[in-house]
Design an enzyme around this catalytic site. Structure first.
Site, mmCIF file in Angstrom:
data_model
loop_
_atom_site.group_PDB
_atom_site.id
_atom_site.type_symbol
_atom_site.label_atom_id
_atom_site.label_comp_id
_atom_site.label_asym_id
_atom_site.label_seq_id
_atom_site.Cartn_x
_atom_site.Cartn_y
_atom_site.Cartn_z
ATOM 1 N N SER A 238 69.732 -63.843 5.185
ATOM 2 C CA SER A 238 70.632 -63.705 6.332
ATOM 3 C C SER A 238 69.895 -63.050 7.488
ATOM 4 C CB SER A 238 71.837 -62.855 5.943
ATOM 5 O OG SER A 238 71.428 -61.524 5.726
ATOM 6 N N LYS A 239 70.612 -62.885 8.558
ATOM 7 C CA LYS A 239 70.025 -62.358 9.787
ATOM 8 C C LYS A 239 69.197 -61.091 9.598
ATOM 9 C CE LYS A 239 72.473 -63.706 13.941
ATOM 10 N NZ LYS A 239 73.778 -63.554 14.576
ATOM 11 N N ARG A 240 69.683 -60.212 8.744
ATOM 12 C CA ARG A 240 68.969 -58.938 8.616
ATOM 13 C C ARG A 240 67.592 -59.092 7.979
ATOM 14 N NH1 ARG A 240 69.810 -57.002 3.424
ATOM 15 N NH2 ARG A 240 71.209 -58.398 2.275
ATOM 16 N N HIS A 241 67.317 -60.281 7.415
ATOM 17 C CA HIS A 241 65.994 -60.517 6.859
ATOM 18 C C HIS A 241 65.009 -60.993 7.924
ATOM 19 C CE1 HIS A 241 67.445 -60.092 2.789
ATOM 20 N NE2 HIS A 241 68.398 -60.943 3.031
ATOM 21 N N GLY A 242 65.495 -61.156 9.151
ATOM 22 C CA GLY A 242 64.623 -61.677 10.199
ATOM 23 C C GLY A 242 65.161 -63.000 10.696
#
Length: 471
Positions: A238-242
């Site tokens: 998801s977004k928090r992984h980049g």
RNA sequence: GUCCCCAUCGUCUAGCGGUCCAGGACUCCGCCCUUUCACGGCGGCAACGGGGGUUCGAACCCCCCUGGGGACGCCA
């Protein structure tokens, strides 16, 4: 029946990298079977679908080169068809109106959860007509109460689910609009989709969809549920992984075929081969050998794959993709050597197109400042003498070719009795402003005599000033 | 909680009952090549989650456990 696959994203955000992989698998499967690949936009959620997302999907697909034979279809344009199907289901007794309110359903759910049961609709309105004019009813599909649904998934193998696990799902909302499980079924059926390739988060929906299909008298397609892509921490990507949006990868200087190559290898392999052209993939990809296990996204390997493609792709192809990054940076590719030649020179040391664009700068425009460290280290001692000697010979050189230039550098180091590094490094800094560049002869050859001479002059002036500043 | 799916180096993977004291790739670490930076070459570290079976023999088959993921929406 001609093989037909589809990619059916919902336009509620960017085009996710996980979606791209299923799109790629679908595209490859269709292409290798001489079949059709369809793009369908699942925009029945009027609240969340946006035209921007639609554009992001279309742009992403175009950039990747995943061309579709039909579509894009929009589900919002097929509401009449869904309404007919819902009416049919109602008429034949396979669906019914449900008047339960959201509050009632919420209460039911919490009670079931409290009893440690799987939350599901209890079928209150299934057999009794509880018409209530005060609220607009939803339509529920009458799922079989007994028996099991079995299907043979092309990547997971046989999967069986008991009908007791399934409840009567809503196929039309209170406002009459259809929901996902109904629209996919109808569309895949209408569009002649033979192979449904999608994320395995849909496994649980599949038995329901098969039940709807059989109520409609249609034969189910082949299902292939490919595992999710995970982040480095093992959680769903998801977004928090980049970066998760395809377009972000374009911004970061990746070649589309490199992204695709990386993605296809996430969960699939062909012996020890790591690098594939798109044509090779069409030939070698096998849906049946896609791994059943989820895999983690590794940005470092993506970078490596990208570099491999940059190094092996046709230089004109790389040049074409490089252009936008040059323009973005205000670099005019007409103000210097042929871009193809620059690509050839830079491709071994550019892992991304961004790096390549930055690395090509000094061929097309004057650099601002010398790299402080490089200047300090190389513009000292006999540097001025070296540069002056070189300039003289360069000015006289008749044959501005790499070999001849190389010879000049060698000769200079011999005449001045200096190590090659003492000659090449000051020259390198003078020409590029930095301590590293491709081999000095190739750099000279491409840069041309005019730029070479003027930059040596500039360096000489700079060295003189350095000297003054010191004293 | 219930149901479904999954399980080999840190990561991507090969392996489909013996040829595996487990092979390749990324990362990392050495060395070589070298006018810089790279490319490249060579070498190294590093894995079959646990327990039961089946079998002459299991990373490969079966069961259980554990762990991870997913689904359980008038989202898709």
């Amino acid at each position: 029946m001609t093989v037909t696959t589809r990619f059916a994203p919902s336009p509620t955000g960017y085009l996710h990298i996980g979606g791209v992989r299923t799109a790629l698998y679908s595209w490859l499967y269709a292409r290798q079977h001489g079949g059709r690949f369809i793009l369908r936009i699942e925009d029945t959620d009027l609240e969340r679908s946006t035209p921007e997302s639609v554009n992001a999907i279309l742009e992403g697909m175009a950039w990747l080169g995943l061309d579709y034979d039909q579509g894009p279809f929009y589900q919002t344009q097929r509401f009449d068809r869904y309404r007919d199907v819902i009416q049919q289901l109602l008429a034949q007794g396979d669906a019914y109106y449900c008047y339960c309110s959201k509050e009632e359903l919420e209460q039911l759910r919490s009670e079931q959860l409290a009893r440690k049961e799987k939350p599901r609709y209890d079928g209150k309105c299934r057999d009794q007509e509880t018409a209530n004019d005060d609220r607009s009813p939803v339509v529920r599909f009458k799922n079989p109460k007994t028996g099991v649904v079995t299907f043979n998934d092309a990547v997971k193998g046989p999967i069986t689910v008991s009908n007791q696990e399934l409840d009567d799902l809503i196929i039309a909302r209170g406002d009459g609009t259809p929901t996902y499980n109904l629209t996919v079924v109808v569309d895949d059926w209408d569009m002649g989709v033979t192979h449904v390739i999608r994320g395995d988060d849909h496994i649980n929906n599949t038995p329901r969809q098969i039940n709807i299909l059989s109520a409609l008298g249609a034969k189910p397609p082949v299902y292939a549920h490919v595992p999710m892509i995970l982040g480095a921490d093992g959680a769903r990507l998801s977004k928090r992984h980049g970066a998760v949006s395809v377009l972000q990868y374009r911004e970061q200087g990746f070649l589309p075929e490199a992204l695709l190559n990386y993605l296809v290898r996430l969960g699939w392999s062909h012996g020890d081969q790591e690098i594939f052209t798109l044509d090779e993939l069409v030939e070698k990809f096998r849906l049946e050998t896609v791994n059943a296990a989820p895999s983690a996204f590794n940005p470092e390997k993506l970078v490596w794959v990208n570099h491999q493609h940059i190094m092996t792709a046709a230089p004109e192809h790389v040049a074409r993709h490089l252009r936008p990054y040059l323009e973005q940076r205000g670099i005019d590719p007409e103000a210097g050597p042929d871009l193809k030649a620059v690509v050839l020179l830079l491709r071994e040391r550019s892992k991304t197109l961004i790096e390549m664009a930055e690395g090509s700068r000094y061929f097309y425009q004057e650099f601002e400042d010398y790299d402080a460290k490089a200047a300090q280290k190389n513009f000292k001692g006999e540097a001025a003498q070296v540069l002056a000697t070189l300039a003289k010979q360069f000015a006289e050189l008749t044959d501005w070719q790499a070999d001849a230039l190389h010879q000049v550098v060698i000769d200079t180091s011999e005449t001045l009795e200096l190590k090659l590094g003492k000659v090449a490094q000051p020259l390198r800094v003078a020409l590029t402003g930095t301590g590293q560049s491709p081999s000095i002869d190739a750099t000279l050859a491409l840069l041309g005599r005019d730029k070479t001479l003027s930059r040596i002059d500039r360096a000489l002036a700079f060295i003189q000033q350095m000297g003054k500043a010191k004293s």
